[in-house]
Design a protein around this motif. Sequence first.
Motif, short mmCIF file in Angstrom:
data_model
loop_
_atom_site.label_atom_id
_atom_site.label_comp_id
_atom_site.label_asym_id
_atom_site.label_seq_id
_atom_site.Cartn_x
_atom_site.Cartn_y
_atom_site.Cartn_z
N TYR A 167 0.42 -1.16 -0.21
CA TYR A 167 -0.23 -0.21 0.11
C TYR A 167 0.91 1.04 0.26
O TYR A 167 0.19 2.08 -0.94
N ALA A 168 2.21 0.72 0.61
CA ALA A 168 2.67 2.07 0.73
C ALA A 168 3.78 2.31 -1.50
O ALA A 168 3.38 3.56 -1.12
N LYS A 169 3.21 1.46 -1.57
CA LYS A 169 4.11 2.13 -3.23
C LYS A 169 2.42 2.24 -4.05
O LYS A 169 2.75 3.04 -4.54
N ARG A 170 1.49 1.66 -3.21
CA ARG A 170 0.02 2.03 -4.12
C ARG A 170 0.09 4.01 -4.01
O ARG A 170 -0.69 4.78 -4.80
N MET A 171 0.75 4.46 -2.26
CA MET A 171 0.51 5.44 -2.51
C MET A 171 1.65 6.38 -3.01
O MET A 171 0.69 7.25 -3.63
N VAL A 172 2.66 5.90 -3.55
CA VAL A 172 3.81 6.35 -4.13
C VAL A 172 3.12 6.67 -5.63
O VAL A 172 3.39 7.85 -6.27
N ARG A 173 2.68 6.04 -6.37
CA ARG A 173 2.61 6.36 -7.46
C ARG A 173 1.15 7.06 -7.34
O ARG A 173 1.10 7.51 -9.09
N LYS A 174 0.06 6.60 -6.47
CA LYS A 174 -0.55 7.86 -6.61
C LYS A 174 -0.37 9.22 -6.66
O LYS A 174 -1.01 10.43 -7.48
N VAL A 175 0.34 9.63 -5.62
CA VAL A 175 1.02 10.84 -5.44
C VAL A 175 1.99 11.41 -6.45
O VAL A 175 1.48 12.61 -7.43
N ARG A 221 11.16 14.51 10.50
CA ARG A 221 11.70 14.59 10.15
C ARG A 221 13.27 14.62 9.24
O ARG A 221 13.58 16.21 8.43
N ALA A 222 13.57 13.43 9.28
CA ALA A 222 13.84 12.94 8.48
C ALA A 222 13.57 13.83 6.61
O ALA A 222 14.73 13.84 5.26
N THR A 223 12.46 13.52 6.81
CA THR A 223 11.77 14.42 5.50
C THR A 223 12.10 15.70 5.04
O THR A 223 12.03 15.91 3.93
N ALA A 224 11.60 16.41 6.00
CA ALA A 224 11.55 17.45 6.12
C ALA A 224 12.73 18.15 5.86
O ALA A 224 13.27 19.32 5.05
N GLU A 241 7.91 12.76 -0.18
CA GLU A 241 8.80 12.02 -1.08
C GLU A 241 8.12 11.76 -1.68
O GLU A 241 9.26 12.00 -3.20
N ALA A 242 7.20 11.18 -2.74
CA ALA A 242 6.80 11.10 -3.25
C ALA A 242 6.64 12.73 -4.03
O ALA A 242 6.71 12.41 -5.17
N ARG A 243 6.19 13.55 -3.65
CA ARG A 243 6.04 15.11 -4.39
C ARG A 243 7.29 14.99 -4.81
O ARG A 243 7.70 15.72 -5.92
N LEU A 244 8.13 14.84 -4.11
CA LEU A 244 9.90 15.42 -4.44
C LEU A 244 10.07 14.76 -5.43
O LEU A 244 10.99 15.46 -6.60
#
Length: 711
Positions: free
Chosen positions: A259-267, A321-324, A297-300
């Motif tokens: 489901y993480a893959k699904r979110m990344v592809r969607k975003v 924090r790491a994402t920020a 991260e998907a948006r980036l």
Amino acid sequence: MLEVVALSALTTFLLGVGNGAAGEVGKNLALSAGALVRRTLGRETPLPAGAEDRRELAGRLYARLAHDPGQADEWALLVESGQEGADAPAGGGMPPAPWAFTNRQKVLKQLLGEATRPWEGRPRVALLSGPPGSGTTSVALRLGAENLDRFPDGQFYVDLRGSAGESGPEPAAVLLRLLREMDVAPDLMPATEAGRERLYRRLTSGRRALVVVDHATSLAQVRGLVPATPDVLLVVVVSGPPFLLEAERVAVPPLTDRYAKRMVRKVAGPQNAARVKAELPGLLDRCRGNPFALHAEARLLAAGAVAPEQDAEAWRDHPVRATARHASLRLDPPTLRLCRLTALGGWPSVSAGIAAAAAGCEEEPAARMLAEAADADLLERLPDLRYRFRPEVRRQLADAASEYGVQECSDAVARVLDALLDRALRAAHAALPTSWRTEPVPEGPEGPGGEADGIAVLAAEAANVVHAVSVAEEHRRITTALRLARTLWPLQLKAGYWDEVLPALRTAARCAEENEADARTAGALHFQLAHCLGELGRWEQANRAARAAVTYERAARHLRGEASSVELLGLLCLNRWLYEEAHERFVEAESVYWRITSGREPQEGAADLPRALALVDRHRGRALRGLGRLDESRRLLESAVEFFGGTEERPAEPYNRARALTDLAETLHDSGDDGEALKRIADAEALLTPAAAPHLRYLAGLRRRCEAAAS
């Protein structure tokens, strides 16, 4: 009418008195009840503080009324006039669920299980928790979106994250926010925590509703919201470890890779499929199923960002924090500097003005940079062109600001404090341009244009100003802290922001004592604190603060401040049905006011003396009514009515005249002169505009009481 009011109705009425509707109308009803208690029992009876004492008082009154038909009629009419209250809650509404919401069916099923299990007298409460960025809020919002039919009587959402202070709002303030979501009108909002909880339970009784409290930080904040009715579900959302609450505990786990893959592809979108395919393994590895990190991260990735250097420990322990930190790399240096310096203060909301002050730049480029940071998920957009940081993102940015040096960080906070103080001073002056309790407007650009605009600006910045008082103290800017707190006076006087400003007033009053501020400033702050506590029904605390205000004002030889503080002591006594002591304080205040003109030259406040004395006449008249000294009460109230009618040299004050006329009508009614009382009621009604609907409703109830007595 010949009716002995039911004991249950009498008890309910007395439980609401003092805990019920705030403002002038609620006080009028409470004073009428106190005067009638005295007449019924034949002696002054202070307003009981606790529920059991109020029930006991109701029992004593009921026993008397069984043998006194005239008093029974009067009580029946008074109880009837106090029964107007908030209607059933409106439908409410939840913010929209996130568009990229993915695979939380197990969690949602667990929440629905709590909503649909056999009732068996056990409250329906779910405690939803997870680490920062895990999507706890998203789950709660999705629950509402998918179950509109299950909760047809309303879905009510309160987010506590925008509050000043790390610990969030007090329980009474949480109830206030929830009742506002239920569309309870300001004039019907109970002043006390007990009154608010009673109203909340009445509004939810027999209803099918969902209540979500997001970003709760303590058991105390939500204990009073636990439902006592079978079809209300309370969902308490915490970010981080759950606290002790008797509830169904629902943990929000990380997303599985599927489901993480699904979110990344969607975003990221189909147009970036090739890039997603190449970067997906590393992205999944570092984000570890954290929805916020995955979304950002998907948006980036979609924007062409290069994968960050892997710091496995940082991503494992603090993925948000790491994402920020990764998102920060996408910003140009000025924008990143602005974000980091703005994050230092922990401001509840961020405007272009605050960001500009932190960075030392103009507002226009600051607004542009904030928008860029929001696009990178470092800020969340709020209404009215404002933003806020997620707590973990703010901490990462604030920690990184250390690279600019201690002095630059300190200067950034100082610039924001100065900007907030300047803005608040101008707004306070606009809201109360003739008040001696507001400081003169600073030199420079003009502030808001009038009272309404001034109040609006203060209201928009209230959480930041309240927070700034603590920040200023922490940075040892004591004078700034005290001046910031004083700018809140128009909000507590005109807008009823008592819960919101109380933390700042407590901090400022303590700060004034500990740092030996000048006596006049300390007196003004203790007066504000006493006024606020009194409006919230915290009588003993209010009394202590008011006495401290008197002491400080005397030490400063500030007669107007001393008289005003003694007058406040009288009002606190009046609202507790201590009529004898109240009258003594009003007489004392009057004597201090007269000393203002006793010297060779008029002292500060001499020009306002006639009006101050007219207000004291009104207060004395109300206290004398409670004492049963009705002829004296009538003379003083007639004097106040005449003064507020104005002269050729002095403008009339319609609202204050209407208030004095209402008091006079009450006294005339108690005297048995109901025909004259009805004339005064008509005079008061003619002075009030439709905006004074609560007062007009109260006058309608008083009219019914007078007509019934006259018939």
